[in-house]
Design an enzyme around this catalytic site. Sequence first.
Site, PDB file in Angstrom:
ATOM      1  N   CYS A 171       0.825  -1.225   0.000  1.00 45.22           N
ATOM      2  CA  CYS A 171       0.000   0.000   0.000  1.00 45.22           C
ATOM      3  C   CYS A 171       0.851   1.265   0.000  1.00 45.22           C
ATOM      4  O   CYS A 171       0.313   2.375  -0.099  1.00 45.22           O
ATOM      5  CB  CYS A 171      -0.946  -0.007   1.184  1.00 45.22           C
ATOM      6  SG  CYS A 171      -1.950  -1.492   1.229  1.00 45.22           S
ATOM      7  N   HIS A 208      -3.628   6.865   1.977  1.00 43.24           N
ATOM      8  CA  HIS A 208      -4.047   5.535   1.517  1.00 43.24           C
ATOM      9  C   HIS A 208      -5.416   5.239   2.141  1.00 43.24           C
ATOM     10  O   HIS A 208      -5.619   5.438   3.345  1.00 43.24           O
ATOM     11  CB  HIS A 208      -3.000   4.514   1.954  1.00 43.24           C
ATOM     12  CG  HIS A 208      -3.450   3.108   1.840  1.00 43.24           C
ATOM     13  ND1 HIS A 208      -4.064   2.617   0.712  1.00 43.24           N
ATOM     14  CD2 HIS A 208      -3.402   2.070   2.735  1.00 43.24           C
ATOM     15  CE1 HIS A 208      -4.361   1.346   0.912  1.00 43.24           C
ATOM     16  NE2 HIS A 208      -3.978   0.994   2.118  1.00 43.24           N
ATOM     17  N   ASN A 216     -10.315  -0.716   0.194  1.00 41.81           N
ATOM     18  CA  ASN A 216      -8.862  -0.548   0.190  1.00 41.81           C
ATOM     19  C   ASN A 216      -8.304  -1.202  -1.080  1.00 41.81           C
ATOM     20  O   ASN A 216      -8.307  -2.427  -1.200  1.00 41.81           O
ATOM     21  CB  ASN A 216      -8.305  -1.208   1.456  1.00 41.81           C
ATOM     22  CG  ASN A 216      -6.793  -1.183   1.541  1.00 41.81           C
ATOM     23  OD1 ASN A 216      -6.108  -0.932   0.547  1.00 41.81           O
ATOM     24  ND2 ASN A 216      -6.271  -1.458   2.715  1.00 41.81           N
TER      25      ASN A 216
HETATM   26  O1  UT7 Z   1      -3.834  -1.490   3.565  1.00 37.36           O
HETATM   27  C1  UT7 Z   1      -3.065  -1.982   4.595  1.00 37.36           C
HETATM   28  C2  UT7 Z   1      -3.337  -1.267   5.806  1.00 37.36           C
HETATM   29  N1  UT7 Z   1      -4.400  -1.933   6.568  1.00 37.36           N
HETATM   30  C3  UT7 Z   1      -5.024  -1.233   7.477  1.00 37.36           C
HETATM   31  O2  UT7 Z   1      -4.790  -0.071   7.627  1.00 37.36           O
HETATM   32  C4  UT7 Z   1      -6.003  -1.950   8.374  1.00 37.36           C
HETATM   33  C5  UT7 Z   1      -5.940  -1.352   9.756  1.00 37.36           C
HETATM   34  N2  UT7 Z   1      -6.874  -1.978  10.680  1.00 37.36           N
HETATM   35  C6  UT7 Z   1      -8.190  -1.722  10.636  1.00 37.36           C
HETATM   36  O3  UT7 Z   1      -8.658  -0.974   9.796  1.00 37.36           O
HETATM   37  C7  UT7 Z   1      -9.061  -2.335  11.705  1.00 37.36           C
HETATM   38  O4  UT7 Z   1      -8.261  -2.962  12.656  1.00 37.36           O
HETATM   39  C8  UT7 Z   1     -10.114  -3.343  11.152  1.00 37.36           C
HETATM   40  C9  UT7 Z   1     -11.174  -2.619  10.360  1.00 37.36           C
HETATM   41  C10 UT7 Z   1      -9.414  -4.364  10.286  1.00 37.36           C
HETATM   42  C11 UT7 Z   1     -10.810  -4.073  12.316  1.00 37.36           C
HETATM   43  O5  UT7 Z   1     -11.418  -3.118  13.176  1.00 37.36           O
HETATM   44  P1  UT7 Z   1     -11.195  -3.212  14.755  1.00 37.36           P
HETATM   45  O6  UT7 Z   1     -11.952  -2.111  15.346  1.00 37.36           O
HETATM   46  O7  UT7 Z   1      -9.703  -3.243  14.991  1.00 37.36           O
HETATM   47  O8  UT7 Z   1     -11.892  -4.585  15.092  1.00 37.36           O
HETATM   48  P2  UT7 Z   1     -11.261  -5.856  15.850  1.00 37.36           P
HETATM   49  O9  UT7 Z   1     -10.350  -6.599  14.956  1.00 37.36           O
HETATM   50  O10 UT7 Z   1     -10.762  -5.420  17.188  1.00 37.36           O
HETATM   51  O11 UT7 Z   1     -12.569  -6.726  16.080  1.00 37.36           O
HETATM   52  C12 UT7 Z   1     -13.598  -6.323  16.995  1.00 37.36           C
HETATM   53  C13 UT7 Z   1     -14.669  -7.374  16.999  1.00 37.36           C
HETATM   54  C14 UT7 Z   1     -14.155  -8.795  17.210  1.00 37.36           C
HETATM   55  O12 UT7 Z   1     -15.091  -9.483  17.988  1.00 37.36           O
HETATM   56  P3  UT7 Z   1     -14.795  -9.789  19.534  1.00 37.36           P
HETATM   57  O13 UT7 Z   1     -13.537 -10.613  19.541  1.00 37.36           O
HETATM   58  O14 UT7 Z   1     -14.618  -8.453  20.173  1.00 37.36           O
HETATM   59  O15 UT7 Z   1     -16.023 -10.543  19.963  1.00 37.36           O
HETATM   60  C15 UT7 Z   1     -14.138  -9.375  15.817  1.00 37.36           C
HETATM   61  O16 UT7 Z   1     -14.290 -10.781  15.808  1.00 37.36           O
HETATM   62  O17 UT7 Z   1     -15.348  -7.390  15.744  1.00 37.36           O
HETATM   63  C16 UT7 Z   1     -15.354  -8.719  15.220  1.00 37.36           C
HETATM   64  N3  UT7 Z   1     -15.279  -8.627  13.758  1.00 37.36           N
HETATM   65  C17 UT7 Z   1     -16.359  -8.511  12.985  1.00 37.36           C
HETATM   66  N4  UT7 Z   1     -17.665  -8.436  13.251  1.00 37.36           N
HETATM   67  C18 UT7 Z   1     -18.520  -8.291  12.212  1.00 37.36           C
HETATM   68  C19 UT7 Z   1     -14.163  -8.635  12.991  1.00 37.36           C
HETATM   69  N5  UT7 Z   1     -14.520  -8.516  11.700  1.00 37.36           N
HETATM   70  C20 UT7 Z   1     -15.869  -8.436  11.667  1.00 37.36           C
HETATM   71  C21 UT7 Z   1     -16.797  -8.286  10.633  1.00 37.36           C
HETATM   72  N6  UT7 Z   1     -18.111  -8.207  10.953  1.00 37.36           N
HETATM   73  N7  UT7 Z   1     -16.430  -8.184   9.338  1.00 37.36           N
END
Ligand code: UT7
Length: 327
Positions: free
Chosen positions: A120, A253, A283
């Site tokens: 990216c 990005h 993305n």
């Molecule tokens: O291009 C390369 C650069 N990449 C990035 O910049 C990505 C950076 N990271 C992010 O944008 C975020 O970390 C994400 C959007 C990927 C995830 O968001 P988050 O707020 O960090 O969520 P999380 O991973 O902490 O997950 C929170 C909860 C979890 O459930 P529990 O364990 O709290 O019960 C996940 O299992 O949300 C759950 N979860 C979902 N729920 C519904 C994870 N993915 C999903 C989903 N739908 N798609």
Amino acid sequence: MTNTASSLLGVRFIGSGSAVPDRVLTNHDLAQMVDTNDEWISSRTGIRERHIADGEEDSVASLASKAGQKAIAAAGLTPQDIDLIILSTSTSDDLFGTAGRVQKLLGAERAVAFDLVAACSGFVFGLVTASQYIHTGTYKNVLLIGADVLSRWVDWQDRRTCILFGDGAGAVLLQASSQNKPENNLLGFEMRSDGKGNEFLNINYLGRSTFEPISMNGQEVYRFAVRQVPEVIEKSLHYAQLEVNDLDWLILHQANQRIIDAVVNRFGIDPAKAVSNMGKYGNTSAASIPIALDEWVQSGKIQPNHLIAIAGFGAGLSWGSAVFRWG
Ligand code: UT7
């Protein structure tokens, strides 16, 4: 070393173009495929839909050449005028490189063409690479393309990653300023790498000619982006001898709206200056910055002489920023 080129040939930004596949996959479509919903995806990321490659039609080479063709036309040039094509991609159609296919599709017979792999950060790293050839007088017209088809490498059963990515390509035409009028519109840049964070985002070789699907520790990458992106923007502004308030546009990005909001808050700039189109495209990796740039140019929001800061970040880990004047 100031990361600017005062006594060398300058870089001008003379055209842009972009292309995405026709097929649209909405958050509601994804909710039929994995345990997710529109509310979670849009509130956590800002993404509502993305364009996804549909068969052979939408290869990296075809999307990249469509974007490149538009950038060449917007610059008022022909494919025969192009000296160098840099294709920033991490999802090559061919592990030996896709830039040659793009050169062929464009009919840019005079151009030398190669791929640059920096995930990216690929567009920022490609811009800096292109600028070195221009500053030294090696090449005059450089077509820089960011293109990725990450949908090929996503595990469509992994809700943590499959909701994030889309496919597409964006391009800019860079031209050396004339000897008589040595203006340089690439004003400053900073590039960084930290291989210690490689484990947080990768597509690893599995053996027997296969790779694993994309694997990402979202929280680590999020923390890294929010911490490091403002720092490289400040560095490139410093080299450009500009302040953040001098900027007309900030193009990050397009990974997550919350990352853009955090950087906007950190700098205290007008949120309207922070370009965002991830709602429509998700993305798109190396393509996200040039697709956004082209959309803002096409709509007339970006005007000649506007000051723009861009910043890319992602796998490597790698990150970088550049400040330039459009035109
Ligand atoms: O291009 C390369 C650069 N990449 C990035 O910049 C990505 C950076 N990271 C992010 O944008 C975020 O970390 C994400 C959007 C990927 C995830 O968001 P988050 O707020 O960090 O969520 P999380 O991973 O902490 O997950 C929170 C909860 C979890 O459930 P529990 O364990 O709290 O019960 C996940 O299992 O949300 C759950 N979860 C979902 N729920 C519904 C994870 N993915 C999903 C989903 N739908 N798609």
